[in-house]
Write a protein that holds these residues in place. Structure first.
Motif, PDB file in Angstrom:
ATOM      1  N   ASP A   1       0.712  -1.398   0.210  1.00  0.00           N
ATOM      2  CA  ASP A   1       0.226  -0.038  -0.055  1.00  0.00           C
ATOM      3  C   ASP A   1       0.745   1.137  -0.003  1.00  0.00           C
ATOM      4  N   PHE A   2       2.282   1.119  -0.402  1.00  0.00           N
ATOM      5  CA  PHE A   2       2.805   2.215  -0.434  1.00  0.00           C
ATOM      6  C   PHE A   2       3.658   2.507  -1.708  1.00  0.00           C
TER       7      PHE A   2
ATOM      8  N   LEU B   1       9.057  16.075  -6.117  1.00  0.00           N
ATOM      9  CA  LEU B   1       8.773  17.348  -7.312  1.00  0.00           C
ATOM     10  C   LEU B   1       7.619  16.899  -8.075  1.00  0.00           C
ATOM     11  N   CYS B   2       7.330  15.508  -7.774  1.00  0.00           N
ATOM     12  CA  CYS B   2       5.903  15.133  -8.492  1.00  0.00           C
ATOM     13  C   CYS B   2       4.742  15.295  -7.790  1.00  0.00           C
ATOM     14  N   ASN B   3       4.694  15.927  -6.788  1.00  0.00           N
ATOM     15  CA  ASN B   3       3.627  16.510  -5.940  1.00  0.00           C
ATOM     16  C   ASN B   3       2.669  17.407  -6.777  1.00  0.00           C
ATOM     17  N   ASN B   4       1.911  16.909  -7.739  1.00  0.00           N
ATOM     18  CA  ASN B   4       1.396  17.983  -8.618  1.00  0.00           C
ATOM     19  C   ASN B   4      -0.056  17.520  -8.746  1.00  0.00           C
ATOM     20  N   HIS B   5      -0.911  17.676  -7.543  1.00  0.00           N
ATOM     21  CA  HIS B   5      -2.234  17.606  -7.688  1.00  0.00           C
ATOM     22  C   HIS B   5      -2.461  16.182  -8.148  1.00  0.00           C
ATOM     23  N   LEU B   6      -1.830  15.096  -7.477  1.00  0.00           N
ATOM     24  CA  LEU B   6      -2.017  13.845  -7.700  1.00  0.00           C
ATOM     25  C   LEU B   6      -3.244  13.176  -6.972  1.00  0.00           C
TER      26      LEU B   6
ATOM     27  N   LYS C   1      -2.978   9.333   1.103  1.00  0.00           N
ATOM     28  CA  LYS C   1      -2.120  10.184   1.941  1.00  0.00           C
ATOM     29  C   LYS C   1      -0.816  10.408   1.146  1.00  0.00           C
ATOM     30  N   ILE C   2      -0.435  11.781   1.330  1.00  0.00           N
ATOM     31  CA  ILE C   2       1.105  11.940   0.584  1.00  0.00           C
ATOM     32  C   ILE C   2       1.917  12.502   1.543  1.00  0.00           C
ATOM     33  N   TYR C   3       3.185  11.739   1.686  1.00  0.00           N
ATOM     34  CA  TYR C   3       4.088  12.104   2.516  1.00  0.00           C
ATOM     35  C   TYR C   3       5.234  12.587   2.090  1.00  0.00           C
ATOM     36  N   THR C   4       5.516  13.957   1.822  1.00  0.00           N
ATOM     37  CA  THR C   4       6.649  14.549   1.244  1.00  0.00           C
ATOM     38  C   THR C   4       7.605  14.676   2.244  1.00  0.00           C
ATOM     39  N   HIS C   5       9.009  14.484   1.886  1.00  0.00           N
ATOM     40  CA  HIS C   5       9.984  14.791   3.027  1.00  0.00           C
ATOM     41  C   HIS C   5       9.888  15.964   3.647  1.00  0.00           C
ATOM     42  N   PRO C   6       9.865  15.984   4.868  1.00  0.00           N
ATOM     43  CA  PRO C   6       9.532  17.413   5.665  1.00  0.00           C
ATOM     44  C   PRO C   6      10.665  18.692   5.488  1.00  0.00           C
ATOM     45  N   TYR C   7      11.762  18.167   4.956  1.00  0.00           N
ATOM     46  CA  TYR C   7      12.516  19.259   4.703  1.00  0.00           C
ATOM     47  C   TYR C   7      12.935  19.439   2.983  1.00  0.00           C
ATOM     48  N   TYR C   8      12.019  18.984   2.418  1.00  0.00           N
ATOM     49  CA  TYR C   8      12.271  19.274   1.008  1.00  0.00           C
ATOM     50  C   TYR C   8      11.629  20.392   0.420  1.00  0.00           C
ATOM     51  N   VAL C   9      12.472  21.200  -0.198  1.00  0.00           N
ATOM     52  CA  VAL C   9      11.941  22.557  -0.747  1.00  0.00           C
ATOM     53  C   VAL C   9      12.062  22.862  -2.206  1.00  0.00           C
ATOM     54  N   ASN C  10      13.120  22.230  -2.825  1.00  0.00           N
ATOM     55  CA  ASN C  10      13.083  21.994  -4.440  1.00  0.00           C
ATOM     56  C   ASN C  10      14.469  21.156  -4.808  1.00  0.00           C
ATOM     57  N   VAL C  11      14.557  20.572  -5.745  1.00  0.00           N
ATOM     58  CA  VAL C  11      15.452  19.624  -6.280  1.00  0.00           C
ATOM     59  C   VAL C  11      16.919  20.088  -5.734  1.00  0.00           C
TER      60      VAL C  11
ATOM     61  N   LYS D   1       0.668   6.960   0.252  1.00  0.00           N
ATOM     62  CA  LYS D   1      -0.298   5.793   0.855  1.00  0.00           C
ATOM     63  C   LYS D   1      -1.511   5.624   0.091  1.00  0.00           C
ATOM     64  N   LEU D   2      -1.721   4.312  -0.457  1.00  0.00           N
ATOM     65  CA  LEU D   2      -2.786   3.849  -1.169  1.00  0.00           C
ATOM     66  C   LEU D   2      -4.105   3.749  -0.469  1.00  0.00           C
ATOM     67  N   SER D   3      -5.091   3.928  -1.074  1.00  0.00           N
ATOM     68  CA  SER D   3      -6.485   3.728  -0.211  1.00  0.00           C
ATOM     69  C   SER D   3      -6.798   2.523  -0.028  1.00  0.00           C
ATOM     70  N   GLU D   4      -6.227   1.542  -0.684  1.00  0.00           N
ATOM     71  CA  GLU D   4      -6.275   0.060  -0.485  1.00  0.00           C
ATOM     72  C   GLU D   4      -5.128  -0.733  -0.792  1.00  0.00           C
ATOM     73  N   LYS D   5      -5.108  -1.890  -0.233  1.00  0.00           N
ATOM     74  CA  LYS D   5      -3.831  -2.505  -0.512  1.00  0.00           C
ATOM     75  C   LYS D   5      -3.780  -3.119  -1.900  1.00  0.00           C
ATOM     76  N   VAL D   6      -2.772  -3.443  -2.618  1.00  0.00           N
ATOM     77  CA  VAL D   6      -2.503  -4.052  -3.894  1.00  0.00           C
ATOM     78  C   VAL D   6      -2.433  -5.451  -3.794  1.00  0.00           C
TER      79      VAL D   6
END
Length: 256
Positions: free
Chosen positions: A58-59, A65-70, A93-103, A113-118
């Motif tokens: 499920d992860f 940088l891909c966090n674009n209205h996913l 749920k989206i978990y971006t690294h807490p200290y990410y600003v830009n590449v 985190k996926l809504s259900e397991k694969v």
């Protein structure tokens, strides 16, 4: 990183803008249908945005940088023009690294985190990560894959492409770039015509895995520009092994 090199490096990334994002597989070939079953297409309401890869039922691991209205991901197919309902999972749920600003500052890593397991089967599998912090050797033969463009000014492809790349000495890579963020791997794009290139937008190979010896060791992060003539600047990947404590912490947050 010395102050002058850091200034020049960040100026370079700033001047490149969004063209610094990884976007295309260059001089690769179509992935075999029974290979790379961990590959994931990250999508929003407009379609494919980035690559990613399944690391548990499920992860999905990808680039920040891909966090674009996913909104959802597609698994279990190499052909994005032929997607069944069972291939789709919504993102819970989206978990971006807490200290990410830009590449340019690094820490370009994100978990979904996926809504259900694969259901793991002959179409969908996870890929193993490093089990501890490691330093990858020079000239290790690896692979990178994605659904991005296959040449400069070309069109994106529906069928997954894969290409062989080799890791590059970190000191050589740093010298070519004039500096590097912490915790990255360099592979492909230098003294070769193979690797990933860039797109002007986030569509493409960004977020896909660098696979060496059967393990996902890196995440496609950035390169120099939108052209695919390679000999000057190595491709840059986030070094997954340096973020294992954070990854393991997030994976344990099952109820968050």
């Amino acid at each position: 990183m010395h102050a002058l090199h850091k200034l020049l490096f960040f100026h370079l990334l700033t001047s490149l803008g969004r063209d610094a994002l990884g976007g295309k597989i260059i001089n690769g070939e179509k992935a075999k249908k029974d290979s790379m079953l961990y590959m994931v297409s990250l999508q929003n309401n407009k379609g494919h945005v980035c690559g990613g890869f399944l690391i548990s039922e499920d992860f999905v691991l990808t680039a920040a940088l891909c966090n674009n209205h996913l909104t959802h991901v597609i698994l279990g197919t190499h052909d994005l023009s032929r997607v069944a309902n069972g291939n789709k999972r919504f993102i819970e749920k989206i978990y971006t690294h807490p200290y990410y600003v830009n590449v340019g500052l690094g820490k370009d890593i994100m978990l979904l985190k996926l809504s259900e397991k694969v259901q793991l089967d002959n179409r969908v599998q996870t890929i193993q990560l490093p089990t501890s912090e490691m330093s990858i050797r020079d000239n290790v033969k690896c692979q990178v894959a994605g659904w991005g463009k296959t040449r400069s000014n070309g069109t994106t492809v529906d069928k997954l492409q894969v290409v062989d790349v080799s890791t590059i000495n970190k000191h050589v890579c740093k010298q070519k770039w004039g500096g590097l963020p912490d915790h990255v791997i360099c592979a492909g794009g230098y003294n070769t015509n193979k690797g990933f290139c860039q797109a002007c937008f986030l569509f493409g190979d960004s977020g896909g895995p660098l696979v060496c010896n059967g393990k996902a060791v890196g995440i496609v992060s950035f390169n120099k520009d939108g052209f695919c003539s390679y000999p000057n600047f190595p491709n840059i990947y986030t070094d997954i092994s340096k973020y294992l404590p954070w990854i393991n912490y997030v994976l344990k947050q099952k109820t968050c």
